[in-house]
Design an enzyme around this catalytic site. Sequence first.
Site, PDB file in Angstrom:
ATOM      1  N   GLY A  42      12.445  -6.078  13.527  1.00  0.00           N
ATOM      2  CA  GLY A  42      13.653  -5.406  14.015  1.00  0.00           C
ATOM      3  C   GLY A  42      13.431  -4.693  15.337  1.00  0.00           C
ATOM      4  O   GLY A  42      14.272  -4.766  16.244  1.00  0.00           O
ATOM      5  N   CYS A  43      12.303  -4.029  15.467  1.00  0.00           N
ATOM      6  CA  CYS A  43      11.997  -3.282  16.691  1.00  0.00           C
ATOM      7  C   CYS A  43      11.765  -4.223  17.866  1.00  0.00           C
ATOM      8  O   CYS A  43      12.169  -3.930  18.998  1.00  0.00           O
ATOM      9  CB  CYS A  43      10.795  -2.374  16.472  1.00  0.00           C
ATOM     10  N   THR A  44      11.134  -5.364  17.601  1.00  0.00           N
ATOM     11  CA  THR A  44      10.911  -6.351  18.652  1.00  0.00           C
ATOM     12  C   THR A  44      12.245  -6.924  19.116  1.00  0.00           C
ATOM     13  O   THR A  44      12.513  -7.023  20.318  1.00  0.00           O
ATOM     14  CB  THR A  44       9.979  -7.474  18.151  1.00  0.00           C
ATOM     15  N   ALA A  70      14.106  -4.325  21.252  1.00  0.00           N
ATOM     16  CA  ALA A  70      13.515  -4.196  22.585  1.00  0.00           C
ATOM     17  C   ALA A  70      13.843  -5.408  23.457  1.00  0.00           C
ATOM     18  O   ALA A  70      14.202  -5.257  24.636  1.00  0.00           O
ATOM     19  CB  ALA A  70      12.001  -4.013  22.477  1.00  0.00           C
ATOM     20  N   LYS A  93       8.570   1.169  14.985  1.00  0.00           N
ATOM     21  CA  LYS A  93       7.203   0.694  15.218  1.00  0.00           C
ATOM     22  C   LYS A  93       7.179  -0.529  16.134  1.00  0.00           C
ATOM     23  O   LYS A  93       7.965  -1.454  15.969  1.00  0.00           O
ATOM     24  CB  LYS A  93       6.551   0.337  13.876  1.00  0.00           C
TER      25      LYS A  93
END
Length: 159
Positions: free
Chosen positions: A49-51, A54, A44
């Site tokens: 974690g995703c930020t 990326a 998401k």
Amino acid sequence: MVKLEKKLGPGDLPPDFELPDDSGHKISLASFAGRILVLYFYPKDDTSGCTKEAIDFNGLRGQFNKAGAAILGVSPDSSASHTKFKAKHKLDLALGADETKATLEAYGVWVEKSMYGRKYMGVERTTFLIGKDGRIAAVWNKVKVPAHAETVLAVVKAL
């Protein structure tokens, strides 16, 4: 897309896909023909974690480019969500929107997960490295974000 019978691994041909990217244009596996592709699936936009993942890939994109590799992140978020996510974190990498989850399913990363005893469907953080020959060169399943982008870059450089 075809339902995956087994986990994809090195040497396999990756499933083709066509997804809208963060600008609403279509992006497909064929868009990267003849190049190395780091195809990472994440749960998401704008979660911690995703930020971090990326930002880590984005920070190394110059080195990935120098090594002949493109980077594509895919999640079930919309193109509009991706656009906001990229602007907020000053990201300059391609993001594919798989709202139908067809590509996530084809790659075997849309799985049943469990948190606090509750079962739900979600994205298993996974990275596929696709070689210039169009075959999967490496797979990282259940990715832990710290140092992951650096690990992938080391493998890209070794190809």
